[in-house]
Design an enzyme around this catalytic site. Structure first.
Site, mmCIF file in Angstrom:
data_model
loop_
_atom_site.group_PDB
_atom_site.id
_atom_site.type_symbol
_atom_site.label_atom_id
_atom_site.label_comp_id
_atom_site.label_asym_id
_atom_site.label_seq_id
_atom_site.Cartn_x
_atom_site.Cartn_y
_atom_site.Cartn_z
ATOM 1 N N HIS A 1 -1.560 0.575 -9.591
ATOM 2 C CA HIS A 1 -2.247 -0.404 -8.915
ATOM 3 C C HIS A 1 -2.518 -1.376 -9.728
ATOM 4 O O HIS A 1 -3.994 -1.610 -9.746
ATOM 5 C CB HIS A 1 -3.371 0.314 -8.009
ATOM 6 C CG HIS A 1 -3.663 -0.301 -6.908
ATOM 7 N ND1 HIS A 1 -3.920 0.143 -5.590
ATOM 8 C CD2 HIS A 1 -3.543 -1.549 -6.575
ATOM 9 C CE1 HIS A 1 -4.270 -0.670 -4.624
ATOM 10 N NE2 HIS A 1 -3.904 -1.940 -5.333
ATOM 11 N N ARG B 1 0.688 -1.125 -0.050
ATOM 12 C CA ARG B 1 -0.202 -0.086 -0.092
ATOM 13 C C ARG B 1 0.940 1.063 0.055
ATOM 14 O O ARG B 1 2.144 1.156 0.719
ATOM 15 C CB ARG B 1 -0.937 -0.028 1.379
ATOM 16 C CG ARG B 1 -2.006 -0.862 1.021
ATOM 17 C CD ARG B 1 -3.201 -0.445 0.312
ATOM 18 N NE ARG B 1 -4.285 -1.309 0.050
ATOM 19 C CZ ARG B 1 -4.600 -2.217 -0.648
ATOM 20 N NH1 ARG B 1 -3.839 -2.542 -1.696
ATOM 21 N NH2 ARG B 1 -5.795 -3.002 -0.345
#
Ligand SMILES: NC(=O)c1ccc[n+]([C@@H]2O[C@H](COP(=O)([O-])OP(=O)(O)OC[C@H]3O[C@@H](n4cnc5c(N)ncnc54)[C@H](OP(=O)(O)O)[C@@H]3O)[C@@H](O)[C@H]2O)c1
Length: 313
Positions: free
Chosen positions: A281, A233
């Site tokens: 992502h 993350r």
């Protein structure tokens, strides 16, 4: 029991008698007529849409996110007695592929090759006769030292492949020990590992404890030839410190699949940081085995058995 399934992927879990599955639009909040559901499966909903219904589902007992990281669902504000389970395990193969791709792209200098190709330039500095271990650089996994920070489901899937390609792999987790045939150190001992790390692969969840875990001090502890890859993350990396280290040449390169703000704004200075490869992502995004996980947890919920992947909160 009413079970809400998102329309963002084809799901067909085997369900016990008495369970009614209703498909909802994952691009909008759960509609009013289904706020009476007892179970909710989440995939691709925005944080705002989740927050809009989190406190308005009086019968809700369980939320299953298909994301490995449950941070978005936790941030939505579902009541404390609602069980939250994650999709950890559904993304092991895809995120492993991407982490490997990013690691090899950095070591094999693919961004530099792409830049040279755009100039129609056969770059002699990138090919031809070369040492296996050039002074001050790492250009192969053979004999390299890779530290995998976050040694859970994905880390333990990636580590054997790195080893197969010749890397010496160690893990970092909350507790030390031997896991899946690899030595794992606790975070308290991480700093001692960094000085001998060639590639640092980060696969951490977003939690208060992991915020900016890779900071200026830890970046400074890495050798100048080191590369950093983050597929966990964005919040786990101090992006300003990373940009400064790359700009100053204090580390050799980095690849980020995740950033603090997503999508990364066009005006972000990160786009232009030297030797920084960014992917949008793209590592996970396609849960594998979701039907089986949902089916198992529905049955467990009804039978009063332990659910898989319960998130502590
Ligand atoms: N880029 C993408 O598309 C993508 C896709 C899927 C997942 N992800 C990210 O990858 C993360 C990991 O997924 P996973 O399925 O491997 O999760 P996991 O099985 O829960 O593993 C998480 C690992 O992180 C470690 N950890 C947690 N907090 C830590 C801390 N404060 N210090 C050191 N280690 C810590 C855990 O240590 P212990 O084992 O000691 O508890 C565990 O080894 C997810 O949370 C998600 O954020 C990204």
């Amino acid at each position: 029991m009413k079970l809400l399934l998102p329309d963002s992927l084809p799901l067909a879990p085997t369900l016990p008698a008495g369970v009614t599955a209703v498909v909802y639009d994952a691009a909008a909040p759960v509609p009013e007529e289904h706020l009476d559901a007892e179970a909710l499966v989440v995939w691709g909903s925005s944080r705002a849409d989740l927050a809009a219904v989190a406190g308005r589902m009086p019968n809700l007992r369980w939320v299953q996110t298909l994301a490995a990281g449950p941070d978005a669902v936790l941030a939505a504000g579902f009541p404390g007695d609602v069980v939250v389970t994650s999709g950890s395990g559904l993304h092991d193969a895809t995120v492993t592929e991407h982490a490997l791709a990013l690691t090899l792209a950095l070591l094999r200098r693919l961004p530099q090759a792409a830049a040279a190709q755009a100039e129609h330039r056969w770059a002699p500095e990138l090919g031809g006769v070369q040492p296996l271990r050039p002074r001050g650089a790492v250009t192969t996994l053979i004999g390299s030292r890779v530290l995998v920070w976050g040694f859970g489901n994905i880390g333990q899937t990636l580590a054997p492949l790195l080893r197969q390609l010749g890397a010496e792999v160690r893990g970092v987790a909350r507790t030390a020990g031997r896991r899946a045939g690899f030595d794992v150190v606790a975070e308290a001992d991480l700093d001692a590992e960094l000085a001998s790390t060639d590639v640092l692969v980060m696969i951490l969840p977003a939690t208060p404890e992991t915020a900016r875990a890779l900071d200026a001090t830890r970046l400074a502890a890495l050798p100048a030839h080191a590369h950093v890859v983050n597929v966990g993350r964005g919040t786990t990396v101090d992006e300003d410190a990373l940009a400064a280290a790359l700009t100053a040449g204090e580390i050799a390169g980095a690849a980020l699949d995740v950033t603090v703000v997503e999508p990364l704004p066009a005006a972000s200075p990160l786009w232009d940081v030297p030797n920084l490869l960014i992917t949008p992502h793209a590592a996970g995004g396609r849960p594998v085995g979701a039907d089986a996980l949902v089916a198992h947890n529905v049955a467990a919920l009804l039978d009063g058995e332990p659910l898989r992947n319960v998130v502590a909160r």
